[in-house]
Design an enzyme around this catalytic site. Structure first.
Site, PDB file in Angstrom:
ATOM      1  N   LYS A   1       0.877  -1.175   0.000  1.00 15.17           N
ATOM      2  CA  LYS A   1       0.000   0.000   0.000  1.00 15.17           C
ATOM      3  C   LYS A   1       0.911   1.222   0.000  1.00 15.17           C
ATOM      4  CE  LYS A   1      -2.236   2.870   2.008  1.00 15.17           C
ATOM      5  NZ  LYS A   1      -2.028   4.281   1.656  1.00 15.17           N
TER       6      LYS A   1
ATOM      7  N   GLU B   1       9.256   1.389  11.133  1.00 13.15           N
ATOM      8  CA  GLU B   1      10.215   2.496  11.032  1.00 13.15           C
ATOM      9  C   GLU B   1       9.388   3.773  11.142  1.00 13.15           C
ATOM     10  OE1 GLU B   1      12.502   1.914   7.427  1.00 13.15           O
ATOM     11  OE2 GLU B   1      13.347   0.055   8.183  1.00 13.15           O
TER      12      GLU B   1
ATOM     13  N   CYS C   1      13.084  10.862   7.348  1.00 15.92           N
ATOM     14  CA  CYS C   1      12.935  10.565   8.776  1.00 15.92           C
ATOM     15  C   CYS C   1      14.228  10.824   9.534  1.00 15.92           C
ATOM     16  CB  CYS C   1      12.504   9.118   8.957  1.00 15.92           C
ATOM     17  SG  CYS C   1      13.699   7.977   8.236  1.00 15.92           S
TER      18      CYS C   1
ATOM     19  N   GLU D   1       7.913  16.226  15.906  1.00 17.51           N
ATOM     20  CA  GLU D   1       8.488  16.070  14.568  1.00 17.51           C
ATOM     21  C   GLU D   1       7.752  17.006  13.610  1.00 17.51           C
ATOM     22  OE1 GLU D   1       7.479  12.586  12.203  1.00 17.51           O
ATOM     23  OE2 GLU D   1       9.587  12.340  11.693  1.00 17.51           O
TER      24      GLU D   1
HETATM   25  P1  NAD Z   1       1.658   8.182   7.710  1.00 16.45           P
HETATM   26  O1  NAD Z   1       1.842   7.397   8.948  1.00 16.45           O
HETATM   27  O2  NAD Z   1       0.631   9.238   7.687  1.00 16.45           O
HETATM   28  O3  NAD Z   1       1.272   7.222   6.502  1.00 16.45           O
HETATM   29  C1  NAD Z   1       2.109   6.150   6.116  1.00 16.45           C
HETATM   30  C2  NAD Z   1       1.262   5.103   5.406  1.00 16.45           C
HETATM   31  O4  NAD Z   1       0.349   4.516   6.336  1.00 16.45           O
HETATM   32  C3  NAD Z   1       0.415   5.648   4.268  1.00 16.45           C
HETATM   33  O5  NAD Z   1       0.440   4.712   3.213  1.00 16.45           O
HETATM   34  C4  NAD Z   1      -0.963   5.728   4.897  1.00 16.45           C
HETATM   35  O6  NAD Z   1      -2.007   5.646   3.953  1.00 16.45           O
HETATM   36  C5  NAD Z   1      -0.945   4.518   5.797  1.00 16.45           C
HETATM   37  N1  NAD Z   1      -1.871   4.547   6.932  1.00 16.45           N
HETATM   38  C6  NAD Z   1      -2.278   5.623   7.656  1.00 16.45           C
HETATM   39  N2  NAD Z   1      -3.086   5.231   8.662  1.00 16.45           N
HETATM   40  C7  NAD Z   1      -3.190   3.878   8.595  1.00 16.45           C
HETATM   41  C8  NAD Z   1      -3.887   2.894   9.359  1.00 16.45           C
HETATM   42  N3  NAD Z   1      -4.621   3.216  10.420  1.00 16.45           N
HETATM   43  N4  NAD Z   1      -3.758   1.601   9.000  1.00 16.45           N
HETATM   44  C9  NAD Z   1      -2.992   1.251   7.941  1.00 16.45           C
HETATM   45  N5  NAD Z   1      -2.331   2.141   7.162  1.00 16.45           N
HETATM   46  C10 NAD Z   1      -2.409   3.447   7.498  1.00 16.45           C
HETATM   47  O7  NAD Z   1       3.093   8.746   7.340  1.00 16.45           O
HETATM   48  P2  NAD Z   1       3.478   9.736   6.145  1.00 16.45           P
HETATM   49  O8  NAD Z   1       2.929  11.083   6.460  1.00 16.45           O
HETATM   50  O9  NAD Z   1       3.136   9.101   4.854  1.00 16.45           O
HETATM   51  O10 NAD Z   1       5.081   9.776   6.256  1.00 16.45           O
HETATM   52  C11 NAD Z   1       5.782  10.686   7.067  1.00 16.45           C
HETATM   53  C12 NAD Z   1       6.149  10.031   8.375  1.00 16.45           C
HETATM   54  O11 NAD Z   1       6.869   8.846   8.126  1.00 16.45           O
HETATM   55  C13 NAD Z   1       7.045  10.870   9.247  1.00 16.45           C
HETATM   56  O12 NAD Z   1       6.623  10.746  10.585  1.00 16.45           O
HETATM   57  C14 NAD Z   1       8.406  10.231   9.090  1.00 16.45           C
HETATM   58  O13 NAD Z   1       9.297  10.419  10.159  1.00 16.45           O
HETATM   59  C15 NAD Z   1       8.036   8.805   8.949  1.00 16.45           C
HETATM   60  N6  NAD Z   1       9.093   8.053   8.282  1.00 16.45           N
HETATM   61  C16 NAD Z   1       9.898   7.239   9.036  1.00 16.45           C
HETATM   62  C17 NAD Z   1      10.931   6.535   8.421  1.00 16.45           C
HETATM   63  C18 NAD Z   1      11.864   5.648   9.204  1.00 16.45           C
HETATM   64  O14 NAD Z   1      12.608   4.898   8.581  1.00 16.45           O
HETATM   65  N7  NAD Z   1      11.868   5.697  10.514  1.00 16.45           N
HETATM   66  C19 NAD Z   1      11.124   6.660   7.059  1.00 16.45           C
HETATM   67  C20 NAD Z   1      10.287   7.501   6.342  1.00 16.45           C
HETATM   68  C21 NAD Z   1       9.267   8.198   6.963  1.00 16.45           C
HETATM   69  O1  6OD Z   2      18.119   4.127   3.609  1.00 10.89           O
HETATM   70  C1  6OD Z   2      17.220   3.380   4.013  1.00 10.89           C
HETATM   71  O2  6OD Z   2      17.279   2.149   3.872  1.00 10.89           O
HETATM   72  C2  6OD Z   2      16.058   3.944   4.690  1.00 10.89           C
HETATM   73  N1  6OD Z   2      15.177   3.071   5.214  1.00 10.89           N
HETATM   74  C3  6OD Z   2      15.921   5.288   4.773  1.00 10.89           C
HETATM   75  C4  6OD Z   2      14.831   5.906   5.421  1.00 10.89           C
HETATM   76  C5  6OD Z   2      14.680   7.228   5.334  1.00 10.89           C
HETATM   77  C6  6OD Z   2      13.559   7.878   5.937  1.00 10.89           C
HETATM   78  O3  6OD Z   2      12.933   8.765   5.454  1.00 10.89           O
END
Ligand code: NAD
Ligand code: 6OD
Length: 485
Positions: A178, A254, A288, A389
């Site tokens: 998804k 993550e 992130c 954040e």
């Molecule tokens: P989000 O949590 O809003 O959405 C992520 C995904 O989850 C989307 O596909 C969304 O449709 C889906 N989703 C939302 N609610 C759901 C539910 N209840 N059940 C199942 N699926 C659901 O995140 P975003 O706004 O797309 O991304 C930004 C966030 O992601 C930031 O907080 C960022 O720090 C984090 N992020 C973390 C990492 C990491 O590796 N730690 C990497 C990239 C992004």
């Molecule tokens: O480099 C990667 O493998 C990884 N998971 C990066 C994540 C970045 C977050 O936005």
């Protein structure tokens, strides 16, 4: 790609409901495509196709044949690089200088490297003495978990999706992906690649839609989905974890971060400034791992702030396809408004704006979601701006006097994803790196990736680690077979 469809059982299809939603290019604010809006019936089709594929040609294929196919996927992403790049830039508005160097090459590398690593997979054997003298042999092996639900964010769409799909397929699983509703296109194009190289139908499925009450929730709740790997906000992770409790699905998360950088007076200041410009503003702060809190040792604080602010002001926003463009827009109007609310909040909380502080206007792109790279100083550590954040091109710089104080400030957060430490003293690097509560600490660099190493966060930044054999551990079940001789 003006119509972005679901990809289920090896074929493109609309949603059963016929529903679609609009896809907006964040650089222009204009709708560029209609996306099929999948729901529970579509997830059901995808999950059942994925389950069937586990016992079909995919499940029966030799490991080496499977890995050859995954290497072919990597090669085909490289060959079709221009198409992946164009779609990723359209969905995200990110500049070619970033997407061309980071997103698309990693899309290919995530298949190639996990295929290579899986080729070295081996079983363990334990020989046991038994009272009858004949003994027994135990063989410990790994088998696929089954159907993996892969739920992705919008910030590095192809990179983060393939980072999970690569190792999941290398381990013999099938997937229902998804993508974020904001960035559906490259996951969809990957379906064509899967068919071109001969990945059997049902192995790779993509269902578009939203989270709660939509495709995301349906994947998490589907009984045929055995595991969930999720990247996104910590709050979403909490909701998914609660839903996974019903079927005791295994999870890998993550999540968000509020990452610190610690700059010591003994560092190479040029490198620290250049590195912090990258860590705070790359991908418009939407990684992130981006640095939002910077702590600088007092003797170099003023000079660091001066140089960082100058560099932030010099970053060039503009046409994403221009190789000189350094800053893209934020992903959406909603996210722009969220970041804008923090621009106001920071000032209300007492910040001094050293650079930026406003929405940006970019010639030729009046409808885009642009924000100025922003540097603040002067906040109290209890400010919401320093605790929450923001996920935009913003950072705050604060002075410190001792190593202990710097560590305490870095750790004063609910998050624990990563940190950057800038110092010329190896002993300090070791000491401080060890004392920071984060899953990843970079010293004198940032976001330098080796895909064999564990990636993930502590505290509210995640559960589990992926990368190298840590991915294998998540995407496989261990089985012990005991044969009495
Ligand atoms: P989000 O949590 O809003 O959405 C992520 C995904 O989850 C989307 O596909 C969304 O449709 C889906 N989703 C939302 N609610 C759901 C539910 N209840 N059940 C199942 N699926 C659901 O995140 P975003 O706004 O797309 O991304 C930004 C966030 O992601 C930031 O907080 C960022 O720090 C984090 N992020 C973390 C990492 C990491 O590796 N730690 C990497 C990239 C992004
Ligand atoms: O480099 C990667 O493998 C990884 N998971 C990066 C994540 C970045 C977050 O936005």
């Amino acid at each position: 790609m003006k119509r972005v469809q679901l990809f289920i059982d090896g074929a493109y299809t609309g949603a059963e409901s016929g529903a679609t939603f609009g896809l907006v290019n964040p650089a222009t604010g204009e709708e560029v495509a209609r996306v099929s809006e999948g729901g529970a019936p579509d997830v059901d089709r995808a999950a059942k196709a994925a389950k069937r594929a586990l016992s079909g040609p995919w499940g029966q294929m030799s490991t080496m044949a499977r890995l050859r196919l995954l290497r072919a996927v990597a090669d085909r992403i490289d060959e079709r690089r221009a198409e992946f790049l164009a779609l990723e830039m359209r969905d995200t508005g990110k500049p070619v200088s970033f997407a061309g160097k980071v997103d698309i090459p990693r899309g290919a590398a995530n298949f190639r490297i996990f295929a290579d690593m899986a080729a070295g997979q081996h079983e363990e054997a334990f020989h046991q003495d038994t009272p009858d003298g004949r003994g027994a042999v135990h063989i410990t092996s790994r088998q696929p978990v089954g159907v993996v639900g892969v739920i992705c964010p919008w910030n590095l769409p192809l990179l983060l999706m393939t980072w999970k799909v690569g190792p999941a397929l290398a381990a013999g699983n099938t997937v229902v992906v998804k993508p974020s509703e904001d960035t559906p296109s490259t996951a969809t194009l990957l379906g064509e690649v899967m068919n071109e190289v001969g990945i059997p139908p049902g192995v790779y499925n993509v269902v578009h839609g939203f989270g709660p009450g939509s495709a995301g929730e349906a994947i998490v709740q589907h009984p045929a989905v055995d595991a969930i790997t999720f990247t996104g906000e910590s709050a979403t992770g909490r909701a998914i974890m609660a839903a996974c409790a019903t079927d005791l699905k295994r999870v890998s998360f993550e999540l968000g971060g509020k990452n610190p950088a610690l700059v010591f007076a003994d560092c190479d200041l040029d490198a620290a400034v250049a590195g912090t410009v990258r860590s705070a503003f790359s991908n418009c702060g939407q990684i992130c791992l981006c640095t939002e809190r910077i702590y600088v040792e007092k003797p170099v604080f003023a000079e660091f702030v001066r140089r960082l602010s100058l560099a932030a002001k010099a970053l060039k926003p503009g046409d994403p396809s221009d190789p000189d463009t350094q800053m893209g827009p934020l992903i959406s109007a909603v996210h722009r408004d969220k970041v804008a609310s923090y621009l106001k909040l920071a000032v209300a909380e007492g910040a001094t704006v050293q650079a930026g502080g406003h929405l940006a206007e970019v010639a030729g792109f009046p409808g885009g979601f642009w924000v100025q790279p922003t540097v603040w100083t002067g906040l109290d550590h209890s400010a919401r701006t320093l605790r929450e954040e923001i996920f935009g091109p913003v950072c705050h710089v604060m002075p410190f006097e001792s190593e202990e104080e710097a560590i305490a400030l870095a750790n004063d957060t609910p998050y624990g994803l990563c940190a950057a430490v800038w110092t010329g003293d190896v002993a300090r690097a070791h000491r401080v790196g060890g004392a920071i509560d984060a899953g990843m600490v970079w010293v004198n660099t940032w976001f330098l990736r080796d895909l064999r190493t564990p990636f993930g966060g502590m505290k509210a930044s995640g559960i589990g680690r992926e990368g190298g054999h840590y991915s294998t551990e998540f995407y496989t079940e261990l089985k012990n077979l005991c044969i009495k001789l």
